[in-house]
Scaffold this motif. Structure first.
Motif, short mmCIF file in Angstrom:
data_model
loop_
_atom_site.label_atom_id
_atom_site.label_comp_id
_atom_site.label_asym_id
_atom_site.label_seq_id
_atom_site.Cartn_x
_atom_site.Cartn_y
_atom_site.Cartn_z
N SER A 13 4.14 8.01 11.30
CA SER A 13 3.01 7.47 10.55
C SER A 13 1.93 7.09 11.56
O SER A 13 2.00 7.45 12.72
CB SER A 13 3.44 6.23 9.76
N SER A 14 0.95 6.34 11.11
CA SER A 14 -0.10 5.88 12.02
C SER A 14 0.28 4.58 12.72
O SER A 14 -0.46 4.10 13.57
CB SER A 14 -1.41 5.68 11.25
N LYS A 15 1.45 4.03 12.38
CA LYS A 15 1.87 2.75 12.97
C LYS A 15 3.29 2.86 13.53
O LYS A 15 4.22 3.22 12.80
CB LYS A 15 1.81 1.63 11.92
N ARG A 17 7.81 -4.39 1.17
CA ARG A 17 8.99 -3.69 0.66
C ARG A 17 8.61 -2.31 0.17
O ARG A 17 7.71 -2.17 -0.67
CB ARG A 17 9.63 -4.50 -0.48
N ALA A 18 9.29 -1.30 0.69
CA ALA A 18 9.03 0.08 0.26
C ALA A 18 9.56 0.30 -1.14
O ALA A 18 10.57 -0.28 -1.54
CB ALA A 18 9.67 1.07 1.23
N THR A 59 8.34 11.35 -1.97
CA THR A 59 7.98 12.75 -2.20
C THR A 59 8.00 13.48 -0.87
O THR A 59 7.36 13.05 0.09
CB THR A 59 6.58 12.88 -2.82
N ILE A 60 8.78 14.54 -0.80
CA ILE A 60 8.80 15.41 0.39
C ILE A 60 7.91 16.61 0.10
O ILE A 60 8.12 17.32 -0.89
CB ILE A 60 10.22 15.87 0.73
N HIS A 65 0.84 -1.20 0.00
CA HIS A 65 0.00 0.00 0.00
C HIS A 65 0.88 1.26 0.00
O HIS A 65 2.07 1.19 0.31
CB HIS A 65 -0.92 0.02 1.23
N ASP A 66 0.28 2.39 -0.37
CA ASP A 66 0.97 3.68 -0.24
C ASP A 66 1.03 4.08 1.23
O ASP A 66 0.23 3.60 2.04
CB ASP A 66 0.22 4.76 -1.03
#
Length: 197
Positions: free
Chosen positions: A81-83, A171-172, A177-178, A42-43
């Motif tokens: 992040s949320s995690k 895997r990322a 993007t900043i 997922h993104d």
């Protein structure tokens, strides 16, 4: 003749003084930073509203004429992040135990039009520095200046490998993007730099 010379000298000193006074020190008082990426699942995004920074701007009639310098520092572990498990993997990739901060230092700025600027500056992430060009939208609000922009980077740009999780199952992607949105306040009104939490 002496009177004319005196008037000319006074005019010259006044112009020089006005030009000097046009350069003002600003501090970062509000900020939003986001790092967006992808993975094979997922993104994802990580965000921070913390940061410190200073700038020296040339302002005439409340309009931004030049960005003479700009430095922004962001605590690497303020980006979340949320995690928490994802945060841990990201901090490992960033080696935050060694490199506590992410930093941006402006090298040059050129004005395209009243609201658009091209900035050239150096990001230092995980101890590696790399120069980028950034197109920035600048708006004025109550004597402050708001800068919005983004950069496309990769993990490899800063000597990092895309992180993995769940024993390599997740895997990322290599691209990031900043995105940033910062507010610069007049130092003489604000008094001192402020860390937003």
């Amino acid at each position: 003749m002496k009177t004319i010379n005196s008037i000319l000298l006074t005019a010259i000193f006044t112009i020089v003084a006005l030009q000097t006074n046009a350069q003002q020190k600003y501090t970062l008082t509000k900020a939003s930073f986001e790092v967006a990426g992808t993975s094979n699942v997922h993104d994802w995004t990580m965000k921070s509203t913390e940061g410190t920074g200073t700038a020296n701007l040339t302002v005439t009639d409340s309009k931004l004429v030049d960005i003479n310098n700009l430095t922004i520092t962001l605590a690497a572990e303020s980006i979340k992040s949320s995690k928490s498990s994802m945060d841990d993997v990201a901090y490992e990739a960033l080696d935050t135990k060694t490199y506590k901060n992410i930093k941006y230092v402006l090298k040059s700025a050129s004005k395209i039009n009243e609201v658009t600027w091209n900035l050239t500056g150096t990001y230092t992430i995980a101890g590696v520095s790399k120069e980028y060009k950034t197109q920035v939208n600048v708006t004025a609000s109550n004597g402050n200046f708001i800068l919005r922009g983004s950069n496309q980077i990769t993990f490899a740009d800063f000597g990092m490998s895309p992180p993995t999780a769940a024993l390599g199952v997740v895997r990322a992607g290599k691209d990031l993007t900043i995105i940033f949105n910062i507010t610069l306040d007049d130092f003489t009104q604000n008094g001192s730099p402020l860390v937003i939490k």
